[in-house]
Design a protein around this motif. Structure first.
Motif, PDB file in Angstrom:
ATOM      1  N   HIS A  71     -56.189  -1.259 -56.887  1.00 47.57           N
ATOM      2  CA  HIS A  71     -56.987  -0.139 -56.390  1.00 47.57           C
ATOM      3  C   HIS A  71     -58.357  -0.244 -57.040  1.00 47.57           C
ATOM      4  CE1 HIS A  71     -58.625   3.969 -56.353  1.00 47.57           C
ATOM      5  NE2 HIS A  71     -57.959   4.104 -55.213  1.00 47.57           N
ATOM      6  N   VAL A  72     -59.410  -0.266 -56.230  1.00 48.71           N
ATOM      7  CA  VAL A  72     -60.773  -0.391 -56.756  1.00 48.71           C
ATOM      8  C   VAL A  72     -61.647   0.690 -56.140  1.00 48.71           C
ATOM      9  CG1 VAL A  72     -60.640  -2.871 -57.228  1.00 48.71           C
ATOM     10  CG2 VAL A  72     -61.347  -2.091 -54.976  1.00 48.71           C
ATOM     11  N   ARG A  73     -62.737   0.966 -56.838  1.00 51.58           N
ATOM     12  CA  ARG A  73     -63.674   1.986 -56.363  1.00 51.58           C
ATOM     13  C   ARG A  73     -65.104   1.522 -56.626  1.00 51.58           C
ATOM     14  NH1 ARG A  73     -60.602   4.319 -60.240  1.00 51.58           N
ATOM     15  NH2 ARG A  73     -59.773   5.821 -58.721  1.00 51.58           N
ATOM     16  N   ALA A  74     -66.058   2.322 -56.212  1.00 50.88           N
ATOM     17  CA  ALA A  74     -67.473   1.968 -56.372  1.00 50.88           C
ATOM     18  C   ALA A  74     -67.768   1.597 -57.826  1.00 50.88           C
ATOM     19  CB  ALA A  74     -68.351   3.134 -55.928  1.00 50.88           C
ATOM     20  N   GLY A  75     -68.446   0.472 -58.008  1.00 56.21           N
ATOM     21  CA  GLY A  75     -68.789  -0.009 -59.344  1.00 56.21           C
ATOM     22  C   GLY A  75     -67.894  -1.129 -59.826  1.00 56.21           C
ATOM     23  N   ASP A  76     -66.779  -1.389 -59.120  1.00 54.31           N
ATOM     24  CA  ASP A  76     -65.857  -2.462 -59.514  1.00 54.31           C
ATOM     25  C   ASP A  76     -66.274  -3.782 -58.884  1.00 54.31           C
ATOM     26  OD1 ASP A  76     -64.350  -0.765 -61.030  1.00 54.31           O
ATOM     27  OD2 ASP A  76     -62.883  -0.343 -59.446  1.00 54.31           O
ATOM     28  N   VAL A  77     -65.953  -4.870 -59.586  1.00 54.01           N
ATOM     29  CA  VAL A  77     -66.169  -6.224 -59.082  1.00 54.01           C
ATOM     30  C   VAL A  77     -64.810  -6.907 -59.025  1.00 54.01           C
ATOM     31  CG1 VAL A  77     -67.331  -8.435 -59.446  1.00 54.01           C
ATOM     32  CG2 VAL A  77     -68.443  -6.307 -60.153  1.00 54.01           C
ATOM     33  N   THR A  78     -64.456  -7.446 -57.875  1.00 52.20           N
ATOM     34  CA  THR A  78     -63.131  -8.031 -57.725  1.00 52.20           C
ATOM     35  C   THR A  78     -63.190  -9.175 -56.719  1.00 52.20           C
ATOM     36  OG1 THR A  78     -60.796  -7.516 -57.333  1.00 52.20           O
ATOM     37  CG2 THR A  78     -62.404  -6.401 -55.927  1.00 52.20           C
ATOM     38  N   GLY A  79     -62.011  -9.610 -56.233  1.00 53.99           N
ATOM     39  CA  GLY A  79     -61.960 -10.775 -55.356  1.00 53.99           C
ATOM     40  C   GLY A  79     -61.938 -12.049 -56.173  1.00 53.99           C
ATOM     41  N   LEU A  80     -62.460 -13.110 -55.650  1.00 57.55           N
ATOM     42  CA  LEU A  80     -62.511 -14.396 -56.351  1.00 57.55           C
ATOM     43  C   LEU A  80     -63.672 -14.382 -57.347  1.00 57.55           C
ATOM     44  CD1 LEU A  80     -61.348 -17.324 -56.502  1.00 57.55           C
ATOM     45  CD2 LEU A  80     -63.195 -17.961 -54.933  1.00 57.55           C
ATOM     46  N   LEU A  81     -63.365 -14.618 -58.621  1.00 59.04           N
ATOM     47  CA  LEU A  81     -64.386 -14.675 -59.664  1.00 59.04           C
ATOM     48  C   LEU A  81     -64.517 -16.109 -60.182  1.00 59.04           C
ATOM     49  CD1 LEU A  81     -63.488 -11.434 -61.670  1.00 59.04           C
ATOM     50  CD2 LEU A  81     -65.117 -11.712 -59.792  1.00 59.04           C
ATOM     51  N   PRO A  82     -65.629 -16.449 -60.829  1.00 61.42           N
ATOM     52  CA  PRO A  82     -65.793 -17.813 -61.340  1.00 61.42           C
ATOM     53  C   PRO A  82     -64.620 -18.230 -62.234  1.00 61.42           C
ATOM     54  CG  PRO A  82     -67.866 -16.631 -61.488  1.00 61.42           C
ATOM     55  CD  PRO A  82     -66.834 -15.632 -61.067  1.00 61.42           C
ATOM     56  N   PHE A  83     -64.154 -19.473 -62.038  1.00 58.32           N
ATOM     57  CA  PHE A  83     -63.055 -20.086 -62.795  1.00 58.32           C
ATOM     58  C   PHE A  83     -61.685 -19.491 -62.475  1.00 58.32           C
ATOM     59  CE2 PHE A  83     -66.837 -20.437 -65.601  1.00 58.32           C
ATOM     60  CZ  PHE A  83     -66.991 -21.817 -65.532  1.00 58.32           C
ATOM     61  N   SER A  84     -61.635 -18.560 -61.519  1.00 62.59           N
ATOM     62  CA  SER A  84     -60.349 -18.005 -61.116  1.00 62.59           C
ATOM     63  C   SER A  84     -59.559 -19.046 -60.329  1.00 62.59           C
ATOM     64  CB  SER A  84     -60.556 -16.765 -60.247  1.00 62.59           C
ATOM     65  OG  SER A  84     -59.323 -16.328 -59.697  1.00 62.59           O
ATOM     66  N   ARG A  85     -58.229 -19.024 -60.534  1.00 64.23           N
ATOM     67  CA  ARG A  85     -57.350 -19.929 -59.791  1.00 64.23           C
ATOM     68  C   ARG A  85     -56.757 -19.256 -58.546  1.00 64.23           C
ATOM     69  NH1 ARG A  85     -53.471 -22.465 -64.335  1.00 64.23           N
ATOM     70  NH2 ARG A  85     -53.419 -20.290 -64.992  1.00 64.23           N
ATOM     71  N   LEU A  86     -57.255 -18.068 -58.234  1.00 60.96           N
ATOM     72  CA  LEU A  86     -56.791 -17.367 -57.042  1.00 60.96           C
ATOM     73  C   LEU A  86     -57.140 -18.181 -55.795  1.00 60.96           C
ATOM     74  CD1 LEU A  86     -55.584 -14.662 -55.951  1.00 60.96           C
ATOM     75  CD2 LEU A  86     -57.949 -13.844 -55.765  1.00 60.96           C
ATOM     76  N   ARG A  87     -56.154 -18.461 -54.969  1.00 66.72           N
ATOM     77  CA  ARG A  87     -56.371 -19.243 -53.754  1.00 66.72           C
ATOM     78  C   ARG A  87     -56.209 -18.409 -52.495  1.00 66.72           C
ATOM     79  NH1 ARG A  87     -58.523 -21.537 -56.896  1.00 66.72           N
ATOM     80  NH2 ARG A  87     -58.225 -23.624 -57.768  1.00 66.72           N
ATOM     81  N   LYS A  88     -55.194 -17.510 -52.523  1.00 61.85           N
ATOM     82  CA  LYS A  88     -54.954 -16.652 -51.366  1.00 61.85           C
ATOM     83  C   LYS A  88     -54.778 -15.227 -51.844  1.00 61.85           C
ATOM     84  CE  LYS A  88     -52.680 -20.199 -48.541  1.00 61.85           C
ATOM     85  NZ  LYS A  88     -51.441 -20.578 -47.805  1.00 61.85           N
ATOM     86  N   PHE A  89     -55.163 -14.287 -51.005  1.00 66.62           N
ATOM     87  CA  PHE A  89     -55.003 -12.887 -51.377  1.00 66.62           C
ATOM     88  C   PHE A  89     -53.518 -12.521 -51.367  1.00 66.62           C
ATOM     89  CE2 PHE A  89     -59.458 -12.713 -49.766  1.00 66.62           C
ATOM     90  CZ  PHE A  89     -60.036 -12.284 -50.956  1.00 66.62           C
TER      91      PHE A  89
END
Length: 472
Positions: A71-89
């Motif tokens: 759960h995110v709200r205004a002011g948050d940064v999320t999704g794929l970040l540098p050096f993240s190994r996240l490939r799929k949501f």
């Protein structure tokens, strides 16, 4: 167009130079969405970083829409970040309220690393915090899910012996009255000392059978035949209501020949009360044994719960793998019985103790065994084998279910991945098992074919851990 001032209002960007923010703003695009609109779907490639400017947003897995992943709200940064190994949501993201998002494609990351090293460091820290929080929440959710399932089973397991104890304790008072009446009537009989000793001996011979199962239980048909034989004999000798005591006398090992011997020893007048005394003494002793067994079962379950959770003990300590597995099997006995599953144990008695988080390992055994139970048909076979090699203590859990499909096998340790129906699985069990085993510097693997799925867990022996620490 993304406004640099809006970026500056967010903490990770607040003190960055204006030219860096201007460059970043030019690289992104603004996305708007109304409440309920989907921004991305579970399984979509994770190739964007999202900066939330307005509104609220949540992600939920498709197969368990009642479970919030984030759960995110205004002011948050999320999704794929540098050096993240996240490939799929890992879930489908939807706007909760009207939403404005700045979206940045991963293709800008290499240049961003050079232009904005301070931001990159902050985003990496943010990613690590996110991973820790996700891990904590996932573990807590999985523990609560497991606790719910175990609590239902434990309530059932505890209710059975508790009900048996209560039933026997209540009925024993009525039996005591009947037994007291038989004793009083026999005291009024003119019996010799030898006759009284003989009656007590017959009573003792019957009671011995409660403690010692000298022969297997009678088949229903044979038991019925024997009861009928005793009824016929007692009716022929004018014993009142013989059908009431015939079943118990059969359990007490009494046959027509024994009845004849008792008749010859005590006489026809005393015979009805002698048989009632033997009957109710046996019934009372059997109830006491039921109370003992019920209390012992409750005590065993409480001991198993304490062993399972390592209650009153330190988090990390020297543990016996076999004790943990056995306490887990005790906790899951209701599920095993429910499907008539046979458990085969092949334990290596020379297995050394290991230093571990016992309660967490028991959660691993629970997840693996529950999955095995769910995969098997009625009357399946669960095989648990322990052994050791040069470096590891090894536990193998094998079921004879239909196996894991080849296209599914690579994904089974992914968080929220499940092949179970909606509401039947969280998809966190094997992910949790993997994280716990890695925490113990161990490994978990699986091989599967129809009729044989084997999960292999290897946990380093204390000596192997010491050598590893010395090399480090």
């Amino acid at each position: 167009m993304i406004d640099t001032q809006e970026l500056r209002n967010i903490s990770v960007f607040s003190d960055l130079p204006e030219e860096q923010l201007a460059w970043l703003a030019q690289q992104g695009e603004e996305v708007r969405a109304n409440a309920g609109e989907v921004i991305f779907r579970e399984g979509d490639p994770a190739d964007h970083m999202f900066v939330f400017l307005e509104g609220e947003f949540e992600g939920r897995p498709e197969r368990a829409a009642d479970r919030q992943v984030f759960h995110v709200r205004a002011g948050d940064v999320t999704g794929l970040l540098p050096f993240s190994r996240l490939r799929k949501f890992q879930g489908t993201g939807r706007a909760i309220t009207p939403l404005r998002v700045a979206r940045f494609h991963k293709s800008i990351f290499p240049e961003m690393l050079q232009r904005m090293p301070v931001l990159t460091e902050r985003l990496v820290t943010l990613m690590l915090d996110r991973v820790r929080e996700f891990t904590r929440v996932s573990e807590q959710r999985d523990k609560l899910e497991a606790l719910g399932k175990l609590s239902a089973g434990l309530a059932h397991e505890l209710n059975n012996p508790a009900a048996a104890v209560r039933r026997a304790a209540s009925a024993i008072w009525d039996v005591r009255k009947e037994l007291q009446g038989a004793y009083l009537r026999l005291d009024q009989q003119n019996l010799t000392r030898e006759q009284r000793i003989y009656i007590a001996k017959c009573e003792d011979e019957a009671l011995v059978l409660i403690d010692k199962q000298v022969s297997p239980p009678l088949a229903s048909l044979e038991r019925s035949d024997r009861e009928q034989e005793l009824e016929d004999w007692m009716q022929a000798h004018a014993i009142p209501e013989p059908w009431k005591i015939a079943p118990t006398l059969v359990e007490a090992g009494i046959d027509p020949r024994k009845l004849t011997a008792i008749l010859e020893a005590v006489g026809a007048t005393a015979l009805p009360d002698v048989l009632l005394r033997i009957n109710y003494s046996f019934v009372a002793a059997r109830m006491v044994e039921e109370i003992r067994q019920g209390a012992a079962r409750i005590s065993d379950l409480v001991a198993a719960i304490k062993q399972y959770t390592y209650m009153d003990q330190g988090a990390e300590q020297e543990i016996d793998i076999h004790s943990g597995i056995e306490s887990t099997l005790t906790i899951l006995a209701h599920k095993l019985r429910g499907k008539g599953i046979q458990v085969e144990r092949e334990y290596d008695d020379s297995l050394p103790k290991i230093c571990a988080y016992g309660a967490e390992l028991n959660q691993v055994w629970t997840n693996l065994i529950v999955n095995a139970i769910d995969a098997m048909r009625e009357g399946g076979r669960l095989r648990i084998r322990t052994c050791q090699d040069l470096h590891d203590v090894v536990v193998e859990i094998e079921d004879d279910g239909s196996g894991i499909a080849a296209d599914v096998l690579p994904h089974i340790f992914e968080p929220f991945f499940t092949t179970k129906a909606v509401g039947e699985g969280t998809g966190l069990g094997l992910d949790t098992a993997l994280r716990v085993i890695r925490k113990h510097r161990g490994e978990i693997s699986v091989r599967s074919k129809p009729g044989a799925t084997i999960f292999r867990v290897g946990i380093p022996k204390p000596a192997a851990i010491e050598k590893s620490a010395q090399r480090a």
